[in-house]
Motif scaffolding. Structure first.
Motif, PDB file in Angstrom:
ATOM      1  N   VAL A 173     -19.774  -4.294 -30.773  1.00 52.78           N
ATOM      2  CA  VAL A 173     -19.833  -4.409 -32.233  1.00 52.78           C
ATOM      3  C   VAL A 173     -20.441  -5.749 -32.619  1.00 52.78           C
ATOM      4  O   VAL A 173     -19.998  -6.799 -32.165  1.00 52.78           O
ATOM      5  N   LYS A 174     -21.471  -5.704 -33.452  1.00 47.01           N
ATOM      6  CA  LYS A 174     -22.174  -6.918 -33.873  1.00 47.01           C
ATOM      7  C   LYS A 174     -21.814  -7.229 -35.327  1.00 47.01           C
ATOM      8  O   LYS A 174     -21.872  -6.355 -36.186  1.00 47.01           O
ATOM      9  N   ILE A 175     -21.464  -8.495 -35.570  1.00 47.15           N
ATOM     10  CA  ILE A 175     -21.049  -8.927 -36.898  1.00 47.15           C
ATOM     11  C   ILE A 175     -21.858 -10.144 -37.320  1.00 47.15           C
ATOM     12  O   ILE A 175     -22.115 -11.044 -36.517  1.00 47.15           O
ATOM     13  N   THR A 176     -22.263 -10.158 -38.585  1.00 49.62           N
ATOM     14  CA  THR A 176     -22.955 -11.313 -39.151  1.00 49.62           C
ATOM     15  C   THR A 176     -22.404 -11.565 -40.554  1.00 49.62           C
ATOM     16  O   THR A 176     -21.408 -10.963 -40.954  1.00 49.62           O
ATOM     17  N   SER A 177     -23.041 -12.450 -41.304  1.00 46.94           N
ATOM     18  CA  SER A 177     -22.573 -12.762 -42.655  1.00 46.94           C
ATOM     19  C   SER A 177     -23.135 -11.766 -43.663  1.00 46.94           C
ATOM     20  O   SER A 177     -24.321 -11.421 -43.614  1.00 46.94           O
ATOM     21  N   GLY A 178     -22.280 -11.337 -44.607  1.00 47.93           N
ATOM     22  CA  GLY A 178     -22.706 -10.457 -45.680  1.00 47.93           C
ATOM     23  C   GLY A 178     -23.022 -11.254 -46.931  1.00 47.93           C
ATOM     24  O   GLY A 178     -23.250 -12.467 -46.877  1.00 47.93           O
ATOM     25  N   LEU A 179     -23.004 -10.581 -48.083  1.00 44.64           N
ATOM     26  CA  LEU A 179     -23.335 -11.232 -49.346  1.00 44.64           C
ATOM     27  C   LEU A 179     -22.194 -12.088 -49.896  1.00 44.64           C
ATOM     28  O   LEU A 179     -22.402 -12.893 -50.790  1.00 44.64           O
ATOM     29  N   GLY A 180     -20.984 -11.890 -49.378  1.00 44.29           N
ATOM     30  CA  GLY A 180     -19.890 -12.798 -49.683  1.00 44.29           C
ATOM     31  C   GLY A 180     -19.200 -12.607 -51.014  1.00 44.29           C
ATOM     32  O   GLY A 180     -18.625 -13.547 -51.551  1.00 44.29           O
ATOM     33  N   LEU A 181     -19.213 -11.394 -51.564  1.00 43.94           N
ATOM     34  CA  LEU A 181     -18.476 -11.176 -52.807  1.00 43.94           C
ATOM     35  C   LEU A 181     -16.972 -11.160 -52.579  1.00 43.94           C
ATOM     36  O   LEU A 181     -16.201 -11.491 -53.475  1.00 43.94           O
ATOM     37  N   ILE A 182     -16.558 -10.768 -51.381  1.00 41.21           N
ATOM     38  CA  ILE A 182     -15.130 -10.739 -51.079  1.00 41.21           C
ATOM     39  C   ILE A 182     -14.913 -11.288 -49.675  1.00 41.21           C
ATOM     40  O   ILE A 182     -15.655 -10.956 -48.747  1.00 41.21           O
ATOM     41  N   ASP A 183     -13.911 -12.157 -49.540  1.00 41.52           N
ATOM     42  CA  ASP A 183     -13.613 -12.789 -48.263  1.00 41.52           C
ATOM     43  C   ASP A 183     -12.341 -12.183 -47.679  1.00 41.52           C
ATOM     44  O   ASP A 183     -11.575 -11.522 -48.368  1.00 41.52           O
ATOM     45  N   GLY A 184     -12.147 -12.391 -46.382  1.00 42.57           N
ATOM     46  CA  GLY A 184     -10.917 -11.962 -45.740  1.00 42.57           C
ATOM     47  C   GLY A 184     -10.877 -10.502 -45.365  1.00 42.57           C
ATOM     48  O   GLY A 184      -9.840  -9.988 -44.946  1.00 42.57           O
ATOM     49  N   VAL A 185     -12.015  -9.783 -45.512  1.00 48.72           N
ATOM     50  CA  VAL A 185     -12.078  -8.380 -45.125  1.00 48.72           C
ATOM     51  C   VAL A 185     -13.383  -8.128 -44.378  1.00 48.72           C
ATOM     52  O   VAL A 185     -14.342  -8.895 -44.491  1.00 48.72           O
ATOM     53  N   VAL A 186     -13.421  -7.044 -43.619  1.00 48.20           N
ATOM     54  CA  VAL A 186     -14.660  -6.541 -43.043  1.00 48.20           C
ATOM     55  C   VAL A 186     -14.689  -5.044 -43.321  1.00 48.20           C
ATOM     56  O   VAL A 186     -13.669  -4.359 -43.195  1.00 48.20           O
ATOM     57  N   ILE A 187     -15.837  -4.532 -43.758  1.00 47.48           N
ATOM     58  CA  ILE A 187     -15.933  -3.170 -44.287  1.00 47.48           C
ATOM     59  C   ILE A 187     -16.810  -2.308 -43.393  1.00 47.48           C
ATOM     60  O   ILE A 187     -17.904  -2.720 -43.004  1.00 47.48           O
TER      61      ILE A 187
END
Length: 290
Positions: A173-187
């Motif tokens: 599973v590869k994870i990077t930074s999103g747009l950052g509207l909400i923190d503390g979750v991964v969708i």
């Protein structure tokens, strides 16, 4: 932090239907599919000016933006929203054009289509468009709505790759930074249909501070004030809470080897259920114990 905007993240759909049929009223249920009255109507109801709200459909994530954009417009028009247009941003330089920025500033709702979330963040991340989007979300009566890629990109941490079948093998599973509207979750999206529970498990075990959110098709979350989540649509939302993990072999196994996790907590939400990101408490709307 008091966030004035609202976030609507939608899991997507296998086949969202088409408005190419001539008899829309007769085939409305099939044509609207996940753009059915439950989710889209709720977005309109929650928006600043209801059916009169200015809505921009943003097709950046899609490889077929000229085809998919009009489908969204037709779906919204069908529900009585006629102040809708499609905003095509296909290159980073377009995200600084005065006309594009003016349209974003005037919008009450932006709806990000599906496609490739990495395409979405690589084009918009760090641009003036991105800055205005975040500012509107924090400070205005504004809705960010995203389906599939548009939903996955909304959080600070974003899953952008990983097979469903091998998701619990270390490194898949590869994870990077999103747009950052909400923190503390991964969708994660298309969650139930594509069997992506393992992807979310691996995302959470790597940092149990992050709450995993798995959105099924025709299903979404309405998030208000950055913390209260309400399930909308007809399907399921799976939440993965890693704070009580007791043990794992994550750091002991080699890349490609299976991961073990002990005591991973999951919740299953359906329509009208709520979850508070401050307290981590879930309320079931039609509880058999009330």
């Amino acid at each position: 932090m008091n966030i004035k905007g609202k976030l609507v993240i939608i899991g997507g759909a296998v086949d969202k239907g088409s408005f190419t049929e001539t008899d829309i009223d007769k085939n409305a249920a099939k044509n609207l599919n996940f753009f059915e009255e439950g989710i889209l109507k709720r977005i309109l109801d929650e928006s600043k000016h209801k059916k009169e709200s200015r809505i921009e459909v943003i097709t950046t994530a899609s490889k077929i933006p000229r085809e998919i954009g009009p489908e969204y417009v037709k779906a919204l028009n069908y529900l009585g929203a006629n102040n809708v247009d499609v905003l095509h941003i296909e290159k980073r330089e377009q995200a600084t054009e005065p006309e594009v920025l003016a349209r974003l500033k005037a919008a009450d709702v932006v709806m990000f289509t599906g496609g490739d979330q990495l395409r979405l963040t690589s084009i918009l991340g760090g641009t003036q468009f991105d800055e205005i989007l975040l500012n509107k979300y924090h400070n205005e009566d504004f809705i960010y709505a995203g389906t599939s890629a548009g939903a996955a990109a909304a959080s600070n941490s974003m899953i952008y790759q990983g097979s469903s079948s091998e998701a619990l093998l270390k490194g898949e599973v590869k994870i990077t930074s999103g747009l950052g509207l909400i923190d503390g979750v991964v969708i994660d999206t298309h969650f139930v249909q594509r069997g992506r529970i393992g992807r979310l498990f691996q995302a959470v075990v790597g940092n149990p501070k992050v709450l995993g959110i798995g959105l099924g098709e025709d299903t979404g979350l309405l998030i208000t004030n950055g913390k209260k989540m309400e399930a909308i649509g007809s399907g399921l939302v799976i939440l993965v809470d890693g704070r009580e993990i007791k043990d794992t072999n994550l750091t002991q196994v080699e890349l490609g080897q299976p991961i073990s996790i002990s005591h991973l907590v999951t919740h299953v939400m359906s329509k009208y259920d709520t979850f508070d990101l401050d307290t981590y408490k879930m309320s079931i709307h039609s509880s058999q114990y009330v």
